[in-house]
Design an enzyme around this catalytic site. Structure first.
Site, PDB file in Angstrom:
ATOM      1  CB  CYS A 292      41.066  29.978  47.753  1.00 40.70           C
ATOM      2  SG  CYS A 292      41.797  28.517  48.462  1.00 40.70           S
TER       3      CYS A 292
ATOM      4  N   GLY B 131      43.143  29.611  41.908  1.00 45.42           N
ATOM      5  CA  GLY B 131      43.001  28.219  42.319  1.00 45.42           C
ATOM      6  C   GLY B 131      42.261  27.415  41.283  1.00 45.42           C
TER       7      GLY B 131
ATOM      8  CG  ASN C 262      42.288  34.119  49.736  1.00 47.99           C
ATOM      9  OD1 ASN C 262      42.499  35.289  49.434  1.00 47.99           O
ATOM     10  ND2 ASN C 262      43.226  33.198  49.661  1.00 47.99           N
ATOM     11  N   GLY C 263      43.023  32.075  52.434  1.00 47.87           N
ATOM     12  CA  GLY C 263      44.083  32.345  53.399  1.00 47.87           C
ATOM     13  C   GLY C 263      44.414  31.138  54.236  1.00 47.87           C
TER      14      GLY C 263
ATOM     15  CE1 TYR D 207      53.142  33.425  39.742  1.00 51.08           C
ATOM     16  CE2 TYR D 207      51.787  32.979  41.660  1.00 51.08           C
ATOM     17  CZ  TYR D 207      52.266  32.608  40.428  1.00 51.08           C
ATOM     18  OH  TYR D 207      51.873  31.429  39.878  1.00 51.08           O
TER      19      TYR D 207
HETATM   20  P1  AMP Z   1      60.515  28.374  41.139  1.00 48.08           P
HETATM   21  O1  AMP Z   1      60.478  27.753  39.797  1.00 48.08           O
HETATM   22  O2  AMP Z   1      60.266  27.380  42.234  1.00 48.08           O
HETATM   23  O3  AMP Z   1      61.720  29.211  41.399  1.00 48.08           O
HETATM   24  O4  AMP Z   1      59.273  29.366  41.214  1.00 48.08           O
HETATM   25  C1  AMP Z   1      59.306  30.586  40.558  1.00 48.08           C
HETATM   26  C2  AMP Z   1      58.184  30.680  39.594  1.00 48.08           C
HETATM   27  O5  AMP Z   1      56.954  30.334  40.214  1.00 48.08           O
HETATM   28  C3  AMP Z   1      58.054  32.092  39.085  1.00 48.08           C
HETATM   29  O6  AMP Z   1      57.953  32.032  37.678  1.00 48.08           O
HETATM   30  C4  AMP Z   1      56.793  32.619  39.715  1.00 48.08           C
HETATM   31  O7  AMP Z   1      56.043  33.336  38.775  1.00 48.08           O
HETATM   32  C5  AMP Z   1      56.033  31.404  40.182  1.00 48.08           C
HETATM   33  N1  AMP Z   1      55.525  31.562  41.561  1.00 48.08           N
HETATM   34  C6  AMP Z   1      55.993  32.310  42.553  1.00 48.08           C
HETATM   35  N2  AMP Z   1      55.250  32.178  43.674  1.00 48.08           N
HETATM   36  C7  AMP Z   1      54.265  31.321  43.391  1.00 48.08           C
HETATM   37  C8  AMP Z   1      53.156  30.777  44.125  1.00 48.08           C
HETATM   38  N3  AMP Z   1      52.916  31.113  45.384  1.00 48.08           N
HETATM   39  N4  AMP Z   1      52.361  29.912  43.482  1.00 48.08           N
HETATM   40  C9  AMP Z   1      52.580  29.580  42.213  1.00 48.08           C
HETATM   41  N5  AMP Z   1      53.607  30.043  41.478  1.00 48.08           N
HETATM   42  C10 AMP Z   1      54.439  30.915  42.048  1.00 48.08           C
END
Ligand code: AMP
Length: 493
Positions: free
Chosen positions: A23, A49, A124-125, A264
């Site tokens: 968050c 979020g 957050n966490g 990210y």
């Molecule tokens: P996936 O499609 O499941 O392989 O997820 C990879 C994609 O999700 C990448 O484009 C990342 O930018 C994004 N991503 C990675 N970690 C997270 C996260 N914790 N929450 C939301 N998106 C994420």
């Protein structure tokens, strides 16, 4: 009996106490525009979020609270709403959750009346021992109103036998474990707390006579506040009578910020350890380029998450950088959708191939990370369907093999592609011509090699290494029974 178990499972899913929250939090002291500035701060932190948002203010006598589903800009955009939030002190929260109950009750900040006065809490966490703590509290007679682990913190504060609110807070944080950053509003102060390893971020800013606390520096920029410093790991900052006091109740420890903020989560313009997240990500791309072994006509980023890394990668290799994919900006982050089915659909809704740039090209596609492989799987196909000659995928972080318990929404080991498949199997699954991940050493070189003292700072990097700085107690313990007792509590409400 079978039906009964099925029902229980269904309810458990709804009341899953392991809410995964990444968050955004914000707090401000001593200003006439506390609620409006908090709304702006939360707006800058919207990427952390989008499920719900809330603001709690204090006017010296009384607390005021507004909580809503959806985006800050849609909810805190009217004078009428902001005026209801009276007072010169405010805290706010953006909620991100992909599992658990999606009700107004779970939207923060939470508020409680203790015997030392009221307190608002935004968190957050994720706590790694919240189920165990919750079970203990329930056994002792506590009644929980939400399914969020943040309520455990509130209950611990309320239950403390210490007289002063700040001592109650210290009491509570000695009992919790995990990754957390907190902002709190007591009747006399604004308080910020960061977990002993500094896994979750929290920064301090100054705006004229006000102190500001926020998850990221981009929330300071939006209101014109000056960045002062990060809250240190294990530090409590107490802002009272316009003065900031630092309390360090834990023994000193090396900070271990979460590497995923760099890769990210943080907004590209936010500062992390003296550099913007954008610079860190470009460096990750440059390191990835050093480990690259093929030529290509163009480098294409997965927008927006892969933009900076792809730019660093292309500039290092001196290969043309092209926007081969176009993103529709009116859909949220893919992960926000709660089910895998909708998530798969989400990628299609979000991105389209830019045919003119990719036709007959040998492409290196760069993304920041690969989790379930949903994004890469869809995009590689999309690029081939649009006429690409070859698609090679390069990921600007190592293979994610271990789940997270500190607040970043990575799925269970079962769903993590790299935990279950070899690289060539992943490559086959996503349909690419080749696939490479950045090495752990490359990642450290990009983010953390400190030239001055030739040491690597430690990061919370369990995603890749399995090295968890805080033991996930709930995962190891007898949490099943606790979940069922929680289920009964929740369903009886
Ligand atoms: P996936 O499609 O499941 O392989 O997820 C990879 C994609 O999700 C990448 O484009 C990342 O930018 C994004 N991503 C990675 N970690 C997270 C996260 N914790 N929450 C939301 N998106 C994420």
């Amino acid at each position: 009996m079978k039906k009964h178990i099925k029902n229980l499972k269904k309810k458990l899913k709804i009341f899953d106490p392991k809410l995964k929250e990444e968050c955004g939090i914000f707090g401000i002291s001593n200003t006439k525009d506390a609620s409006a500035l908090t709304a702006l701060g939360l707006h800058a932190l919207q990427h952390r979020g989008q499920e719900g948002c809330g603001i709690v203010t204090f006017d010296g006598k009384q607390y005021f609270s507004e909580k809503r589903f959806g985006l800050v800009g849609d909810n805190f955009n009217k004078e009428k709403v902001l005026k209801k939030l009276k007072g010169d002190y405010a805290i706010g929260h953006n909620r991100y959750s992909t599992t658990g109950e999606n009700t107004l009750r779970n939207i923060q900040p939470f508020f409680a009346d203790t015997n030392a006065g009221g307190i608002g809490v935004a968190h957050n966490g994720n706590l790694t021992n919240s189920i165990s703590l919750r079970k203990k509290l329930v056994d002792e007679g506590a009644i929980f109103y939400t399914t969020s682990d943040t309520e455990t913190i509130v209950q611990l504060i309320a239950k403390s036998k210490r007289a002063k609110t700040i001592d109650k807070i210290v009491d509570a944080i000695f009992q919790i474990q995990g990754g957390y950053a907190l902002v709190m509003l007591t009747q006399t102060s604004l308080v910020g707390v960061r977990d002993p390893f500094g896994i979750r971020p929290l920064v301090i800013g100054k705006l004229k006579n006000s102190y500001v606390l926020a998850s990221e520096t981009c929330a300071l920029d939006i209101i014109g506040a000056k960045f002062i410093r990060e809250v240190e790991n294990g530090e409590i900052v107490l802002i009272e009578n316009n003065e900031l006091k630092s309390i360090k109740p834990f023994p000193p420890r090396k900070v271990r910020p979460c590497v995923f903020e760099y890769i990210y989560f943080a907004r590209p313009d936010s500062m992390l350890d003296g550099k913007t997240a954008y610079e860190h990500r470009k460096n990750l791309g440059s390191e990835l380029a050093k480990e690259n072994d093929i030529d290509a006509d163009i480098v294409v980023p997965v927008p927006d998450s892969g933009n900076a890394a792809a730019l660093g990668f292309a500039q290092s290799l001196k290969v043309k950088f092209e926007l081969g994919l176009v993103r529709n900006h009116y859909v949220g982050r893919t992960f926000i959708e709660p089910s895998q089915k909708i998530r798969s659909l989400g990628v299609k809704l979000k991105l389209n191939a830019n045919q003119s740039t990719i036709q007959d090209k040998k492409i290196i596609l760069v993304d920041d990370s690969l989790v379930r492989g949903t994004t890469s799987h869809k995009i590689v196909k999309m690029l081939y369907d649009a006429g690409a000659k070859e698609v090679h995928v390069r990921i600007a972080c190592p293979e994610i093999r271990f789940p997270d318990f500190y607040g970043v929404d990575t799925p269970t080991k079962k769903e993590l592609l790299a935990a279950n498949k070899s690289n060539s199997e992943i490559c086959d699954y996503i349909g690419a011509k080749s696939l490479k991940f950045l090495s752990v050493n490359g990642m450290y070189r990009a983010i953390g090699f400190d030239k001055r003292n030739e040491t690597y700072p430690e990061l919370t990097d369990h995603y890749f290494t399995g090295d968890y700085p805080v033991k996930p107690i709930d995962e190891l313990g007898d949490s099943k029974i606790t979940q069922l007792s929680l289920l009964n509590t929740a369903s009886n409400n």
